[in-house]
Design a protein around this motif. Sequence first.
Motif, PDB file in Angstrom:
ATOM      1  N   SER A 348       0.837  -1.206   0.000  1.00 37.44           N
ATOM      2  CA  SER A 348       0.000   0.000   0.000  1.00 37.44           C
ATOM      3  C   SER A 348       0.869   1.252   0.000  1.00 37.44           C
ATOM      4  O   SER A 348       0.525   2.260  -0.641  1.00 37.44           O
ATOM      5  CB  SER A 348      -0.939   0.000   1.209  1.00 37.44           C
ATOM      6  OG  SER A 348      -0.207  -0.095   2.426  1.00 37.44           O
ATOM      7  N   TRP A 362      -2.894   4.195   7.206  1.00 35.57           N
ATOM      8  CA  TRP A 362      -1.643   3.438   7.136  1.00 35.57           C
ATOM      9  C   TRP A 362      -0.847   3.579   8.434  1.00 35.57           C
ATOM     10  O   TRP A 362      -0.280   2.606   8.940  1.00 35.57           O
ATOM     11  CB  TRP A 362      -0.819   3.939   5.947  1.00 35.57           C
ATOM     12  CG  TRP A 362       0.346   3.080   5.601  1.00 35.57           C
ATOM     13  CD1 TRP A 362       0.380   2.016   4.738  1.00 35.57           C
ATOM     14  CD2 TRP A 362       1.687   3.224   6.101  1.00 35.57           C
ATOM     15  NE1 TRP A 362       1.647   1.484   4.670  1.00 35.57           N
ATOM     16  CE2 TRP A 362       2.471   2.204   5.492  1.00 35.57           C
ATOM     17  CE3 TRP A 362       2.297   4.099   6.987  1.00 35.57           C
ATOM     18  CZ2 TRP A 362       3.833   2.049   5.751  1.00 35.57           C
ATOM     19  CZ3 TRP A 362       3.654   3.941   7.264  1.00 35.57           C
ATOM     20  CH2 TRP A 362       4.395   2.936   6.651  1.00 35.57           C
ATOM     21  N   LEU A 394      -6.370  -1.644   4.338  1.00 38.53           N
ATOM     22  CA  LEU A 394      -5.149  -1.671   3.532  1.00 38.53           C
ATOM     23  C   LEU A 394      -5.341  -2.526   2.285  1.00 38.53           C
ATOM     24  O   LEU A 394      -4.871  -2.168   1.196  1.00 38.53           O
ATOM     25  CB  LEU A 394      -3.972  -2.209   4.352  1.00 38.53           C
ATOM     26  CG  LEU A 394      -3.341  -1.280   5.380  1.00 38.53           C
ATOM     27  CD1 LEU A 394      -2.053  -1.894   5.899  1.00 38.53           C
ATOM     28  CD2 LEU A 394      -3.068   0.097   4.816  1.00 38.53           C
ATOM     29  N   GLN A 397      -7.145  -0.440  -0.099  1.00 44.79           N
ATOM     30  CA  GLN A 397      -6.266   0.563  -0.685  1.00 44.79           C
ATOM     31  C   GLN A 397      -5.494  -0.026  -1.859  1.00 44.79           C
ATOM     32  O   GLN A 397      -5.353   0.604  -2.906  1.00 44.79           O
ATOM     33  CB  GLN A 397      -5.285   1.092   0.360  1.00 44.79           C
ATOM     34  CG  GLN A 397      -5.859   2.081   1.342  1.00 44.79           C
ATOM     35  CD  GLN A 397      -4.789   2.637   2.269  1.00 44.79           C
ATOM     36  OE1 GLN A 397      -3.637   2.220   2.241  1.00 44.79           O
ATOM     37  NE2 GLN A 397      -5.172   3.588   3.109  1.00 44.79           N
ATOM     38  N   ILE A 398      -4.993  -1.233  -1.680  1.00 43.96           N
ATOM     39  CA  ILE A 398      -4.226  -1.888  -2.737  1.00 43.96           C
ATOM     40  C   ILE A 398      -5.119  -2.190  -3.932  1.00 43.96           C
ATOM     41  O   ILE A 398      -4.722  -2.012  -5.085  1.00 43.96           O
ATOM     42  CB  ILE A 398      -3.578  -3.177  -2.196  1.00 43.96           C
ATOM     43  CG1 ILE A 398      -2.537  -2.820  -1.132  1.00 43.96           C
ATOM     44  CG2 ILE A 398      -2.948  -3.998  -3.319  1.00 43.96           C
ATOM     45  CD1 ILE A 398      -2.028  -4.018  -0.352  1.00 43.96           C
TER      46      ILE A 398
END
Length: 414
Positions: A348, A362, A394, A397-398
């Motif tokens: 990420s 994060w 996360l 997010q990726i």
Amino acid sequence: MTIAWVLFQLGLFLLPSSALLASLLLFPALLVGSVRREGPFWADPWNAPLLFAATAMLLGCFGAYSGSLAWAGLANWLPFFWGFWGFQPFVADARARRRAGLCLVAGTVPVLVTGLGQLWWGWQGPWQLFGGLIIWFVTPGGEPSGRLSGLFDYANIAGAWLAMVWPFALAALVQPGLSVRRRAVVVMLAAAQVAALLLTDSRNAWGALVLTVPVVLGPPSWPWLLPLLLLALLPVLLAVLPGVPLLLQQPARALVPDGIWSRLTDSRYGAERAVASTRLSQWGVALQLISERPWLGWGAAAFSVLYPLRTGKWHGHAHNLPLELAVSHGLPVALAVIGLVLALLITSLRLGLRGLFERAWWAAVLILVVLHGTDMPFFDSRLNIAGWILLAGLRCQIRSGREPAGDAPAASLG
């Protein structure tokens, strides 16, 4: 806005106050998040380490030294593997993650109020709801004495929760565009959170307080922020580091509050602690246990049984999550779970964290990772739930890559 999305937000809001009430709301949301999916759990390659770990954990229970405790210990892991996948629709985009982070900040207010109340005004429990179904054991003066614990059982756990939420509070504090009234409210909340975090007397939480700032504010701030932080920390370092000449250390200790430097050096407790009571002893015994049963481990909670037999002192866990996992379930499981968490953080970060609250999200995961290097706050179910929801964010997010920040629920949930 769907009912499941409302339940999810209310569950996060109530989480620091009551794991039971939060679970009653989060569980139906989890069910909805699991059925409205494009593919099954095993179709996502990011779930492969968890499938492997779950299988190995189950196999290890059959020959576990800790017996029935090994089976009970699976409750700390297997439901949360599911939650990592099932909660992803609720944190699928930056706007939903921002809203979730703010729910955690708002839900922390009762922790701040009860924590400051127990220290400053001597508030004490137990306080009950629903005929004793929910009980808050608020200890006057904190638990242990003199350290803020609030609605948590112990000050270090309260410190871990406050450290995890601090990135979102900081992001809310520095975000542009707030009205004067909202800014005033956020300033008061952030100030109360910093005060409460310091009063937990948790060295890990203190470190997290500092670490969060450059991560959340981001690289553009580093040219002026990092020198400023170093300048502010220099007296603390001079006050606590061994080998510093007295000519420098004494003025530094006069400048730094006694409660800070004495806590960082453990000098407030007088006599040196027994070796068997230190982290180094616990980690050494853990490494020895891992070498004796490296593949499937000894079973959950085995450390608390074996450590007294080896040292004559009792400790409930190894004060390090990778070591605890390896002792309980073997090195392969530890490598799978820890590898997944680190891969989520690194991937990420490499994709870029666009937006203030994306960096805060994060940072919250990073703080939890760092805290679990020297302690085990995940044994508190509230931190465990929050941690896996953060990891789910996360993963999202990726998946989504770069996207603009905002303040609306996830599109997939209405």
